[in-house]
Design a protein around this motif. Sequence first.
Motif, PDB file in Angstrom:
ATOM      1  N   GLU A  74       0.830  -1.205   0.000  1.00  0.00           N
ATOM      2  CA  GLU A  74       0.000   0.000   0.000  1.00  0.00           C
ATOM      3  C   GLU A  74       0.867   1.259   0.000  1.00  0.00           C
ATOM      4  O   GLU A  74       0.613   2.210  -0.751  1.00  0.00           O
ATOM      5  CB  GLU A  74      -0.916   0.014   1.223  1.00  0.00           C
ATOM      6  CG  GLU A  74      -1.806   1.249   1.281  1.00  0.00           C
ATOM      7  CD  GLU A  74      -2.558   1.385   2.593  1.00  0.00           C
ATOM      8  OE1 GLU A  74      -3.175   2.448   2.802  1.00  0.00           O
ATOM      9  OE2 GLU A  74      -2.526   0.448   3.405  1.00  0.00           O
TER      10      GLU A  74
ATOM     11  N   SER B 168      -5.559  -0.735   0.853  1.00  0.00           N
ATOM     12  CA  SER B 168      -6.022  -0.268   2.162  1.00  0.00           C
ATOM     13  C   SER B 168      -7.326  -0.940   2.550  1.00  0.00           C
ATOM     14  O   SER B 168      -7.515  -1.365   3.700  1.00  0.00           O
ATOM     15  CB  SER B 168      -6.202   1.252   2.137  1.00  0.00           C
ATOM     16  OG  SER B 168      -6.558   1.745   3.420  1.00  0.00           O
TER      17      SER B 168
ATOM     18  N   SER C  68      -3.921   1.693  -4.602  1.00  0.00           N
ATOM     19  CA  SER C  68      -3.546   1.938  -3.212  1.00  0.00           C
ATOM     20  C   SER C  68      -4.755   1.817  -2.297  1.00  0.00           C
ATOM     21  O   SER C  68      -4.678   1.247  -1.196  1.00  0.00           O
ATOM     22  CB  SER C  68      -2.908   3.325  -3.084  1.00  0.00           C
ATOM     23  OG  SER C  68      -2.525   3.585  -1.749  1.00  0.00           O
TER      24      SER C  68
END
Length: 290
Positions: free
Chosen positions: A140, A214, A210
């Motif tokens: 991430e 998450s 990303s």
Amino acid sequence: MDASSRQALAVVRDRSNEITRPASGLLERARDRLTGQERAATPEELAALADELFAVARLLEGQVTLRRALSDPSSAPADRAGVARRLLTGRVSEATLDLVETAARQRWSRPVDLVEATETLATDAALDAADGRGELDGVEDELFRFGRIVAGDAELSRILSDRTAPAAGKAELLDRLLAGRVSPITAMLLRSHLTGRTIGNAETVVERLSEAASNRRGQSVAHVTTAVALTDAQERRLAELLTRLYHRPIGLQVTVDPSVLGGLVIRVGDEVIDGSIAHRLEAAGRRLVG
């Protein structure tokens, strides 16, 4: 995707979970017969599955006739699955073939949705592999940092966002940028998503990757822009405040941008909280002019 394609994707995702997680999955079945033990797919198996699914997505993306044949609502689901099996048998693993056949049996609103769904399955498998290796936090962070690099380099953003640019040239550029700097999973995700023919804005593509990482950690993402770097204590307090505000875990991705002058700009999904001095000055100027 509209409702029909979203439902189709949900079905295929469920099948992916059946394959990679229970002991009855295709990746585990042979070994389970020998050991009698239940186990989930290993990170290495998941990474291999992701790599094959990304390759299938690129094949479907480049072959309009093929993706239409696999998503043609006038054909019987079994016939569409048969096309997939004849094409891919011996070229991919049984797990990959099973997922592509399952996808071919579903009803897709548009042929291109089949490409997007295959990419989604590949991304899921790649993130599961990172999670299994204990690397999900790092993936991430690497995706976020690369997104900042793209956002700060107009020429790089233009090249990576160009749908007409040769995929091989983009892949070579990404290899030079990423080699030795990110994990293999991060490199796979970026190379696979940024070399596709249907790519939009490269910065947005990386940001969504990303956010997917998450979300896999059970968090939503708050994109925070600040004039000066926040301390660790300030980041913790802000994350706690946003978690209480949104009633779900919130992770921060912080960007330092002196143009905001002071305060913070916070974006969670489509909602923006602009508490920057620059914003307040702009608002004050509009009031004076008005």
